[in-house]
Design a protein around this motif. Structure first.
Motif, mmCIF file in Angstrom:
data_model
loop_
_atom_site.group_PDB
_atom_site.id
_atom_site.type_symbol
_atom_site.label_atom_id
_atom_site.label_comp_id
_atom_site.label_asym_id
_atom_site.label_seq_id
_atom_site.Cartn_x
_atom_site.Cartn_y
_atom_site.Cartn_z
ATOM 1 N N TYR A 1 37.526 37.723 23.740
ATOM 2 C CA TYR A 1 37.635 37.310 25.140
ATOM 3 C C TYR A 1 37.202 35.859 25.344
ATOM 4 O O TYR A 1 37.729 35.170 26.229
ATOM 5 C CB TYR A 1 36.807 38.233 26.029
ATOM 6 C CG TYR A 1 37.462 39.578 26.284
ATOM 7 C CD1 TYR A 1 38.754 39.656 26.791
ATOM 8 C CD2 TYR A 1 36.785 40.762 26.013
ATOM 9 C CE1 TYR A 1 39.363 40.876 27.022
ATOM 10 C CE2 TYR A 1 37.385 42.005 26.237
ATOM 11 C CZ TYR A 1 38.671 42.048 26.740
ATOM 12 O OH TYR A 1 39.279 43.266 26.966
ATOM 13 N N ILE A 2 36.246 35.383 24.546
ATOM 14 C CA ILE A 2 35.843 33.976 24.643
ATOM 15 C C ILE A 2 37.017 33.063 24.292
ATOM 16 O O ILE A 2 37.248 32.050 24.956
ATOM 17 C CB ILE A 2 34.634 33.693 23.714
ATOM 18 C CG1 ILE A 2 33.361 34.307 24.316
ATOM 19 C CG2 ILE A 2 34.437 32.191 23.514
ATOM 20 C CD1 ILE A 2 32.137 34.164 23.435
ATOM 21 N N VAL A 3 37.757 33.440 23.260
ATOM 22 C CA VAL A 3 38.934 32.655 22.865
ATOM 23 C C VAL A 3 40.009 32.708 23.949
ATOM 24 O O VAL A 3 40.613 31.690 24.300
ATOM 25 C CB VAL A 3 39.492 33.158 21.517
ATOM 26 C CG1 VAL A 3 40.830 32.475 21.199
ATOM 27 C CG2 VAL A 3 38.492 32.905 20.399
ATOM 28 N N VAL A 4 40.239 33.894 24.506
ATOM 29 C CA VAL A 4 41.246 34.034 25.576
ATOM 30 C C VAL A 4 40.829 33.227 26.805
ATOM 31 O O VAL A 4 41.683 32.648 27.490
ATOM 32 C CB VAL A 4 41.448 35.514 25.943
ATOM 33 C CG1 VAL A 4 42.419 35.652 27.119
ATOM 34 C CG2 VAL A 4 41.980 36.295 24.749
ATOM 35 N N GLY B 1 33.657 36.628 31.859
ATOM 36 C CA GLY B 1 32.963 37.816 32.364
ATOM 37 C C GLY B 1 33.262 39.039 31.518
ATOM 38 O O GLY B 1 32.381 39.840 31.215
ATOM 39 N N LYS B 2 34.526 39.187 31.108
ATOM 40 C CA LYS B 2 34.905 40.287 30.227
ATOM 41 C C LYS B 2 34.166 40.190 28.900
ATOM 42 O O LYS B 2 33.705 41.192 28.355
ATOM 43 C CB LYS B 2 36.415 40.259 29.979
ATOM 44 C CG LYS B 2 37.250 40.730 31.140
ATOM 45 C CD LYS B 2 37.281 42.261 31.245
ATOM 46 C CE LYS B 2 38.092 42.876 30.117
ATOM 47 N NZ LYS B 2 38.176 44.362 30.254
ATOM 48 N N SER B 3 34.054 38.969 28.391
ATOM 49 C CA SER B 3 33.374 38.762 27.116
ATOM 50 C C SER B 3 31.905 39.172 27.195
ATOM 51 O O SER B 3 31.399 39.878 26.314
ATOM 52 C CB SER B 3 33.466 37.278 26.715
ATOM 53 O OG SER B 3 32.615 36.999 25.626
ATOM 54 N N GLY C 1 31.600 35.526 36.462
ATOM 55 C CA GLY C 1 32.449 34.634 35.677
ATOM 56 C C GLY C 1 33.515 33.975 36.524
ATOM 57 O O GLY C 1 33.790 32.778 36.385
ATOM 58 N N VAL C 2 34.122 34.749 37.419
ATOM 59 C CA VAL C 2 35.146 34.209 38.316
ATOM 60 C C VAL C 2 34.550 33.107 39.189
ATOM 61 O O VAL C 2 35.126 32.023 39.335
ATOM 62 C CB VAL C 2 35.755 35.324 39.192
ATOM 63 C CG1 VAL C 2 36.628 34.728 40.295
ATOM 64 C CG2 VAL C 2 36.561 36.294 38.339
ATOM 65 N N LEU C 3 33.386 33.360 39.763
ATOM 66 C CA LEU C 3 32.774 32.375 40.661
ATOM 67 C C LEU C 3 32.386 31.102 39.922
ATOM 68 O O LEU C 3 32.615 29.994 40.427
ATOM 69 C CB LEU C 3 31.537 32.987 41.329
ATOM 70 C CG LEU C 3 31.811 34.119 42.316
ATOM 71 C CD1 LEU C 3 30.492 34.664 42.873
ATOM 72 C CD2 LEU C 3 32.705 33.655 43.460
ATOM 73 N N TYR C 4 31.819 31.224 38.733
ATOM 74 C CA TYR C 4 31.431 30.037 37.980
ATOM 75 C C TYR C 4 32.660 29.276 37.478
ATOM 76 O O TYR C 4 32.660 28.039 37.449
ATOM 77 C CB TYR C 4 30.513 30.415 36.818
ATOM 78 C CG TYR C 4 29.146 30.868 37.262
ATOM 79 C CD1 TYR C 4 28.358 30.054 38.081
ATOM 80 C CD2 TYR C 4 28.638 32.101 36.884
ATOM 81 C CE1 TYR C 4 27.102 30.460 38.502
ATOM 82 C CE2 TYR C 4 27.378 32.520 37.304
ATOM 83 C CZ TYR C 4 26.613 31.706 38.110
ATOM 84 O OH TYR C 4 25.374 32.108 38.534
#
Length: 224
Positions: free
Chosen positions: A163-166, A150-152, A99-102
């Protein structure tokens, strides 16, 4: 022209390399990351067009709404939307650090094209300052967005939507704070340095947390 393009592109490539090389546990397919970067680059043009139309039509009577809130919301929303549509369910988004990389890839795609257009208009004299602030801030907004995506994806079902909202709201808040500081004009430099230090601290903290989540994910799958 070649020198200008090189100077405009270099900060984005350097920042992406920095975040890519911090992932020592797994190697993300370069083709998918490149595609994500291109999505961000292409996204620059409709966003700039939308901002131009709203400015010309004078949709907002309040300059803070136009220059601070609208810009941050539109840019982060569309980056988030493309990640949700094209990347979130992709088979190669298979660990928390991805997620971080994307997030960084799509943000730097946008920031690089924006930087090229800016330097074409104002010259290379502004290149160093833009590398320190607009380009790096976009990268860090992408880190935050990607971390929460990524967390989501790798959390319990009841936490997925949260997490998607955050992942959308956190970068918007940071971006709006960044824009607001610039809006202060004469006093912006006194606030921008501590804000950028905070942003780097916060972004690198999310990178570290994502890396720890990756280790836990690989351990749970018995890959380490």
């Amino acid at each position: 022209m070649f020198i200008l393009l090189t100077v405009a592109i270099a900060p984005g490539l350097a920042l992406f390399s920095f975040f890519y090389l911090r992932n020592q546990m797994a190697t993300e397919p370069r083709r998918t990351l490149f595609h994500t970067f291109i999505y961000g680059a292409i996204l620059t043009f409709p966003i700039l067009f939308l901002q131009y139309v709203f400015q010309e039509e004078q949709i907002f009577s309040n300059p803070i709404l136009e220059n601070v809130v609208f810009t941050g919301v539109v840019e982060e929303f569309f980056k988030w939307l493309i990640l949700m549509i094209a990347i979130y369910h992709h088979v190669e988004f298979d660990d928390p650090y991805d997620g971080v990389l994307y997030g960084v890839a799509i943000s730097l795609g946008f920031a690089t094209v924006e930087n090229i257009l800016y330097l074409l208009s104002y010259g290379v004299n502004t290149a160093f300052l833009r590398a320190l602030m607009p380009v790096s801030s976009h990268a860090l907004f992408g880190v935050v967005m990607g971390y929460y995506l990524g967390k989501s994806k790798f959390s319990k079902k009841e936490q997925v939507n949260e997490y998607i909202v955050v992942a959308l709201c956190a970068p918007i808040i940071l971006h709006n704070a960044y824009n607001l500081i610039f809006f202060l004009q004469d006093h912006w430099s006194y606030l921008m340095i501590p804000f950028m230090l905070f942003l780097w601290w916060f972004g690198l903290r999310k990178v570290k947390q994502a890396h720890n989540h990756l280790i836990q994910h690989l351990y749970a799958q018995k890959k380490i």
